[in-house]
Motif scaffolding. Sequence first.
Motif, PDB file in Angstrom:
ATOM      1  N   ILE A 160       3.392   5.311   4.180  1.00 25.65           N
ATOM      2  CA  ILE A 160       2.541   6.498   4.356  1.00 25.65           C
ATOM      3  C   ILE A 160       3.388   7.729   4.064  1.00 25.65           C
ATOM      4  CG2 ILE A 160       1.048   7.778   5.943  1.00 25.65           C
ATOM      5  CD1 ILE A 160       0.734   5.130   7.533  1.00 25.65           C
ATOM      6  N   LEU A 161       3.089   8.396   2.955  1.00 26.23           N
ATOM      7  CA  LEU A 161       3.846   9.578   2.549  1.00 26.23           C
ATOM      8  C   LEU A 161       3.308  10.805   3.289  1.00 26.23           C
ATOM      9  CD1 LEU A 161       3.921   8.756  -1.252  1.00 26.23           C
ATOM     10  CD2 LEU A 161       5.764   8.422   0.386  1.00 26.23           C
ATOM     11  N   ASP A 162       4.218  11.761   3.572  1.00 26.32           N
ATOM     12  CA  ASP A 162       3.828  12.961   4.340  1.00 26.32           C
ATOM     13  C   ASP A 162       3.096  12.555   5.621  1.00 26.32           C
ATOM     14  OD1 ASP A 162       4.932  14.987   2.825  1.00 26.32           O
ATOM     15  OD2 ASP A 162       3.252  15.044   1.432  1.00 26.32           O
ATOM     16  N   ALA A 163       3.677  11.605   6.335  1.00 24.36           N
ATOM     17  CA  ALA A 163       3.021  11.053   7.537  1.00 24.36           C
ATOM     18  C   ALA A 163       2.772  12.134   8.585  1.00 24.36           C
ATOM     19  CB  ALA A 163       3.888   9.944   8.131  1.00 24.36           C
ATOM     20  N   GLN A 164       3.513  13.260   8.491  1.00 26.78           N
ATOM     21  CA  GLN A 164       3.324  14.339   9.475  1.00 26.78           C
ATOM     22  C   GLN A 164       1.943  14.982   9.366  1.00 26.78           C
ATOM     23  OE1 GLN A 164       5.117  14.610   6.734  1.00 26.78           O
ATOM     24  NE2 GLN A 164       4.637  16.555   5.750  1.00 26.78           N
ATOM     25  N   TYR A 220       5.522  -4.488   7.487  1.00 24.08           N
ATOM     26  CA  TYR A 220       6.246  -3.246   7.788  1.00 24.08           C
ATOM     27  C   TYR A 220       5.350  -2.045   7.514  1.00 24.08           C
ATOM     28  CZ  TYR A 220      10.078  -6.562   7.309  1.00 24.08           C
ATOM     29  OH  TYR A 220      10.881  -7.659   7.451  1.00 24.08           O
ATOM     30  N   CYS A 221       5.539  -1.006   8.348  1.00 28.20           N
ATOM     31  CA  CYS A 221       4.866   0.272   8.093  1.00 28.20           C
ATOM     32  C   CYS A 221       5.961   1.328   8.027  1.00 28.20           C
ATOM     33  CB  CYS A 221       3.888   0.584   9.227  1.00 28.20           C
ATOM     34  SG  CYS A 221       3.108   2.202   9.049  1.00 28.20           S
ATOM     35  N   ILE A 222       6.035   2.043   6.900  1.00 33.56           N
ATOM     36  CA  ILE A 222       7.097   3.038   6.706  1.00 33.56           C
ATOM     37  C   ILE A 222       6.462   4.427   6.717  1.00 33.56           C
ATOM     38  CG2 ILE A 222       9.097   3.670   5.272  1.00 33.56           C
ATOM     39  CD1 ILE A 222       9.090   0.663   5.806  1.00 33.56           C
ATOM     40  N   LEU A 223       6.888   5.256   7.683  1.00 35.09           N
ATOM     41  CA  LEU A 223       6.371   6.630   7.776  1.00 35.09           C
ATOM     42  C   LEU A 223       7.377   7.561   7.122  1.00 35.09           C
ATOM     43  CD1 LEU A 223       5.338   6.474  11.558  1.00 35.09           C
ATOM     44  CD2 LEU A 223       3.905   5.986   9.575  1.00 35.09           C
ATOM     45  N   VAL A 224       6.968   8.199   6.028  1.00 35.96           N
ATOM     46  CA  VAL A 224       7.882   9.063   5.270  1.00 35.96           C
ATOM     47  C   VAL A 224       7.547  10.522   5.572  1.00 35.96           C
ATOM     48  CG1 VAL A 224       8.737   9.664   2.974  1.00 35.96           C
ATOM     49  CG2 VAL A 224       7.988   7.322   3.447  1.00 35.96           C
ATOM     50  N   THR A 225       8.563  11.303   5.988  1.00 34.17           N
ATOM     51  CA  THR A 225       8.330  12.727   6.276  1.00 34.17           C
ATOM     52  C   THR A 225       9.505  13.551   5.760  1.00 34.17           C
ATOM     53  OG1 THR A 225       9.557  12.849   8.371  1.00 34.17           O
ATOM     54  CG2 THR A 225       7.269  12.062   8.500  1.00 34.17           C
ATOM     55  N   PRO A 226       9.313  14.879   5.633  1.00 28.73           N
ATOM     56  CA  PRO A 226      10.467  15.751   5.372  1.00 28.73           C
ATOM     57  C   PRO A 226      11.354  15.783   6.623  1.00 28.73           C
ATOM     58  CG  PRO A 226       8.388  16.991   5.244  1.00 28.73           C
ATOM     59  CD  PRO A 226       8.056  15.628   5.723  1.00 28.73           C
ATOM     60  N   TYR A 227      12.563  16.334   6.473  1.00 28.86           N
ATOM     61  CA  TYR A 227      13.498  16.343   7.604  1.00 28.86           C
ATOM     62  C   TYR A 227      13.044  17.328   8.681  1.00 28.86           C
ATOM     63  CZ  TYR A 227      17.794  16.258  10.249  1.00 28.86           C
ATOM     64  OH  TYR A 227      18.707  16.108  11.275  1.00 28.86           O
ATOM     65  N   TYR A 252       0.859  -1.194   0.000  1.00 27.74           N
ATOM     66  CA  TYR A 252       0.000   0.000   0.000  1.00 27.74           C
ATOM     67  C   TYR A 252       0.889   1.236   0.000  1.00 27.74           C
ATOM     68  CZ  TYR A 252      -3.852  -2.862   1.959  1.00 27.74           C
ATOM     69  OH  TYR A 252      -4.827  -3.789   2.184  1.00 27.74           O
ATOM     70  N   ILE A 253       0.522   2.245  -0.810  1.00 27.07           N
ATOM     71  CA  ILE A 253       1.206   3.536  -0.710  1.00 27.07           C
ATOM     72  C   ILE A 253       0.123   4.593  -0.528  1.00 27.07           C
ATOM     73  CG2 ILE A 253       2.643   5.232  -1.885  1.00 27.07           C
ATOM     74  CD1 ILE A 253       4.305   3.031  -2.931  1.00 27.07           C
ATOM     75  N   VAL A 254       0.174   5.299   0.618  1.00 28.11           N
ATOM     76  CA  VAL A 254      -0.911   6.229   0.954  1.00 28.11           C
ATOM     77  C   VAL A 254      -0.434   7.675   0.859  1.00 28.11           C
ATOM     78  CG1 VAL A 254      -2.494   6.956   2.780  1.00 28.11           C
ATOM     79  CG2 VAL A 254      -2.009   4.541   2.458  1.00 28.11           C
ATOM     80  N   PHE A 255      -1.229   8.483   0.150  1.00 34.13           N
ATOM     81  CA  PHE A 255      -0.997   9.921   0.062  1.00 34.13           C
ATOM     82  C   PHE A 255      -1.988  10.635   0.981  1.00 34.13           C
ATOM     83  CE2 PHE A 255       1.095   8.582  -3.738  1.00 34.13           C
ATOM     84  CZ  PHE A 255       2.045   9.553  -4.008  1.00 34.13           C
ATOM     85  N   PRO A 256      -1.613  11.792   1.513  1.00 34.90           N
ATOM     86  CA  PRO A 256      -2.559  12.484   2.399  1.00 34.90           C
ATOM     87  C   PRO A 256      -3.557  13.313   1.604  1.00 34.90           C
ATOM     88  CG  PRO A 256      -0.508  13.683   2.337  1.00 34.90           C
ATOM     89  CD  PRO A 256      -0.334  12.512   1.433  1.00 34.90           C
TER      90      PRO A 256
END
Length: 699
Positions: free
Chosen positions: A564-568, A590-597, A484-488
């Motif tokens: 999860i992209l832009d998890a913030q 696995y659950c991968i939370l992707v955020t900016p730095y 799964y790839i989730v966009f906000p």
Amino acid sequence: MYLPGVGPNRKKMLSNELGIETYGDLLEYFPYKYVDRSKVYTIHELTGDMPFVQVVGKILSFETFQMGPRKERVVAHFTDGTAVADLTWFNGGKYAKQNYKIGTQYLVFGKPTVFNNRINFTHPDLDEAAPFLTSPSDGEGKIGVKMGLQPYYNTTEKMKKAGLSSRAVERLTKTLIDRLPPLPETLPDFITAERHLMSRDEALRTVHYPKDAKSLERARVRLKFEELFYVQLNILRYASDQRRKYRGYVFAHVGQVFNTFYHDHLPFPLTEAQKRVIREIRKDMGSGRQMNRLLQGDVGSGKTLVALMSMLIAIDNGYQACIMAPTEILAEQHLQTITQMLDGMDLRVALLTGIVKGKRREEVLEGLMDGTIRILVGTHAVIEDTVQFARLGFVVVDEQHRFGVAQRAKLWSKSLNPPHVLVMTATPIPRTLAMTLYGDLDVSVIDELPPGRKPVRTTHVFDTRMTSLYDGIRQQIREGRQIYIVFPLIEESEKSDLKNLEDGFEVLRQAFPEFRLSKVHGRMKPKDKEEEMQRFVSGETQMLVATTVIEVGVNVPNASVMVILDAQRFGLSQLHQLRGRVGRGADQSYCILVTPYKLSEDTRKRIDIMCDTNDGFRIAEADLKLRGPGDLEGTQQSGMAFDLKIADIARDGQLVQMARDEAQKIIDDDPECQSEKYALLWARLRQLRKTNINWSAIS
């Protein structure tokens, strides 16, 4: 309007901006913070980077500088004998010149800055010093001050422009408090004495003008307890009324259907938690009162199996059961799960959703009327007027926060007596919130996962590392898994987000030319959405690119990675729900939370909590603390008005429990609410319910 300092214009402003109409409202408009004003500095000690401070001295002279047409800057030169500071007004300078006298001693409070090599206070607070000062007594000749903690009140921009700053509200409150006679008590002696609570009169005076931090804390505890106590008393009174009013069907018999299923068809052994919950439900169903039970359990904890076994008890007693889900895909999954589990048993189960039409629909309606359909699985379609049951005895509502109160109530009317109700949610609700929001429900919790389930591993990745993330995804797909790839897409109207998903989908298609992708978002037609989802469920596509529409109820055991992209941009509970889409098979997920730095501190906390724990209740408690109750999913549409003025459900958990225990004792002792002993409480409750408290009940 008749309070000195208010008048018609300010009355209107206070009413429009803060909803303050009466002396009582003003008294219960509590400060949001306090500043310690017990220390006095000398001007000589001050620097431009200090926080708010206070000094004592005299105004030497005023000077006015023109700043354009009808604008002026007024400066008062002020000294305490150690140095000279400037007090500056860009607005209200005229008032300052008229009201502050040269040579009078003032207590000045403000933020020091440096301007033209001199300490400067812009728009400071000034009080005549005499009432607040003690004589120089500490051996260094410094002045002591009696002004302890100063209250600060929230005000709006409109109010500030009209001269109603926090300080102005404080002065009005002080004027009111000085004129008030002793206030009547709203809690009986036996509660205040046993709980060591301050009187209401003392608490209300202290919370606005605390002498010190200790007395402030005691005042706040008293006022919070009272507020929470009346919330709980009202909820428990309502629940007690409902129980006396509505008799429930008595399902005393556990018979052949249940036992056949239990001995021959159980897909896996029940966990201890599942057994405990089934016992609680059985007890309710045999008690003669209508069951209203909230079943909480994390994703994958086996709630559906518990619901099915409870429905079988209703069938054993000659009644029909119904399960209502918020989406068609979730209803179909329930149907599939239930049909598989009951395979080989002679029980007719039917589906009723928007896509069940024509002859098929007629057959379902007939089967419900003649009683041949024993279990109905459906969506909102179930509550339509055309749907009538022969004997509906048990209702399960899944992910209940997605249904409005009125929709739930329609289900109850399809039966002679209200059916027994089991409300299920995979969104864990913190205990303090459940006690307040769903106080009329008994709560059951499944707090263990079935054996063999591996906890999902959660990691945090910065968006600069996408290349290595893509490599990991490729590896998983080659091993036969799905992703799964989730966009906000937080609101369907956010065009930029939709574009974000469309662009992101193209980027992913180019990054993974060797794989097939599905795409799902809320703007798609239901039919197209179902088709795309089905392609992923059947394994035809390896990746599902989606928005949060997949948050609830997609069951693909082969999917092992949730990115999860832009998890913030997501709340904790939402992240937890999304994570629950994986980890449904035997493989490690696995659950991968992707955020900016760059992240705010709150966001970093949220991400850390997600990586640290899979416990939905810990996450929900943390979410409640970070976001407050009004934002939590489901609380807005439940009809519960969170108009608490001083208590905070997230942080005052112990007080919520204390208030509930006290309220429960009173309801047990006086279920009819008639006893003279509690007359004060029932009168106060009637008064509160007439004003602004709108508690609604799930049942």
